[in-house]
Design a protein around this motif. Structure first.
Motif, short mmCIF file in Angstrom:
data_model
loop_
_atom_site.label_atom_id
_atom_site.label_comp_id
_atom_site.label_asym_id
_atom_site.label_seq_id
_atom_site.Cartn_x
_atom_site.Cartn_y
_atom_site.Cartn_z
N UNK A 9 58.22 51.60 -10.81
CA UNK A 9 58.23 52.53 -11.95
C UNK A 9 59.31 53.58 -11.76
N UNK A 10 59.42 54.14 -10.58
CA UNK A 10 60.45 55.16 -10.32
C UNK A 10 61.85 54.56 -10.45
N UNK A 11 62.05 53.35 -9.97
CA UNK A 11 63.36 52.70 -10.09
C UNK A 11 63.69 52.44 -11.57
N UNK A 12 62.72 51.97 -12.33
CA UNK A 12 62.94 51.70 -13.75
C UNK A 12 63.28 52.97 -14.53
N UNK A 13 62.75 54.09 -14.06
CA UNK A 13 62.99 55.37 -14.74
C UNK A 13 64.11 56.17 -14.07
N UNK A 14 64.90 55.50 -13.23
CA UNK A 14 66.07 56.09 -12.57
C UNK A 14 65.74 57.31 -11.70
N UNK A 15 64.54 57.33 -11.16
CA UNK A 15 64.15 58.39 -10.22
C UNK A 15 64.27 57.82 -8.80
N UNK A 16 65.50 57.56 -8.43
CA UNK A 16 65.77 56.89 -7.16
C UNK A 16 65.33 57.73 -5.96
N UNK A 17 65.48 59.03 -6.06
CA UNK A 17 65.09 59.92 -4.96
C UNK A 17 63.58 59.81 -4.70
N UNK A 18 62.77 59.71 -5.76
CA UNK A 18 61.32 59.56 -5.58
C UNK A 18 60.97 58.19 -5.02
N UNK A 19 61.63 57.17 -5.53
CA UNK A 19 61.38 55.81 -5.04
C UNK A 19 61.70 55.73 -3.55
N UNK A 20 62.83 56.26 -3.15
CA UNK A 20 63.24 56.23 -1.74
C UNK A 20 62.26 57.01 -0.87
N UNK A 21 61.84 58.14 -1.35
CA UNK A 21 60.91 58.97 -0.58
C UNK A 21 59.55 58.27 -0.42
N UNK A 22 59.08 57.64 -1.49
CA UNK A 22 57.78 56.97 -1.43
C UNK A 22 57.80 55.77 -0.49
N UNK A 23 58.84 54.97 -0.57
CA UNK A 23 58.89 53.80 0.31
C UNK A 23 59.10 54.22 1.76
N UNK A 66 60.84 45.43 3.02
CA UNK A 66 62.29 45.20 3.08
C UNK A 66 62.88 45.02 1.69
N UNK A 67 62.15 44.33 0.82
CA UNK A 67 62.63 44.16 -0.56
C UNK A 67 62.70 45.50 -1.28
N UNK A 68 61.72 46.35 -1.07
CA UNK A 68 61.71 47.66 -1.71
C UNK A 68 62.79 48.58 -1.14
N UNK A 69 63.06 48.44 0.14
CA UNK A 69 64.09 49.27 0.79
C UNK A 69 65.51 48.78 0.54
N UNK A 70 65.65 47.53 0.15
CA UNK A 70 66.98 46.93 0.05
C UNK A 70 67.98 47.70 -0.83
N UNK A 71 67.59 48.23 -1.98
CA UNK A 71 68.57 48.99 -2.78
C UNK A 71 69.11 50.23 -2.07
N UNK A 72 68.36 50.75 -1.12
CA UNK A 72 68.74 51.98 -0.45
C UNK A 72 69.48 51.76 0.87
N UNK A 73 69.22 50.66 1.51
CA UNK A 73 69.84 50.36 2.80
C UNK A 73 70.07 48.86 2.94
N UNK A 74 70.97 48.32 2.13
CA UNK A 74 71.11 46.85 2.04
C UNK A 74 71.55 46.16 3.32
N UNK A 75 72.45 46.74 4.08
CA UNK A 75 72.94 46.05 5.27
C UNK A 75 71.87 45.96 6.35
N UNK A 76 71.10 47.00 6.50
CA UNK A 76 70.04 47.01 7.51
C UNK A 76 68.92 46.06 7.12
N UNK A 77 68.47 46.14 5.86
CA UNK A 77 67.37 45.28 5.44
C UNK A 77 67.77 43.81 5.45
N UNK A 78 69.01 43.52 5.09
CA UNK A 78 69.48 42.13 5.11
C UNK A 78 69.48 41.58 6.53
N UNK A 79 69.90 42.38 7.48
CA UNK A 79 69.93 41.94 8.88
C UNK A 79 68.52 41.70 9.42
N UNK A 80 67.62 42.62 9.14
CA UNK A 80 66.24 42.44 9.60
C UNK A 80 65.62 41.22 8.95
#
Length: 100
Positions: A9-23, A66-80
């Motif tokens: 919901x936060x991602x869809x509403x462009x509240x990326x800071x909230x989405x990142x904080x929640x995950x 990892x899927x939820x974190x991927x937009x915020x830290x793609x290289x790390x999540x992809x490696x894991x």
């Protein structure tokens, strides 16, 4: 399911800071502090079913995180993700977003 719904919901509403904080808080305080700690005895169990069930649950939760974190830290999540024991997996970049 709740964290997937909230982050989506936060991602869809462009509240990326909230989405990142929640995950972040979910992974750190719920998954690491509570779920992993509670699973340690089950993973060490002599009962195969208990051990496998716990491992599968942890793998499912980690994959979703990892899927939820991927937009915020793609290289790390992809490696894991590349190290996880999942059959026929694709790059995390093209995996489906977690569903509710």
């Amino acid at each position: 399911q709740t964290i997937v719904k909230d982050v989506t919901k936060d991602m869809d509403e462009f509240r990326f800071y909230l989405a990142a904080e929640k995950i972040y808080h979910y992974v750190w305080h719920t998954f690491a502090d509570k779920i992993l700690e509670a699973s340690k005895d089950k993973i060490k169990s002599e009962q195969t079913n208990t051990k496998l069930s716990s491992q599968r649950m942890l793998l499912e939760i980690l994959t979703t995180c990892l899927k939820l974190l991927h937009p915020f830290m793609p290289f790390i999540t992809e490696e894991i993700y590349s190290k996880l024991p999942i059959k026929n997996k694709k790059l995390l970049l093209v995996e489906d977003w977690p569903t509710i």
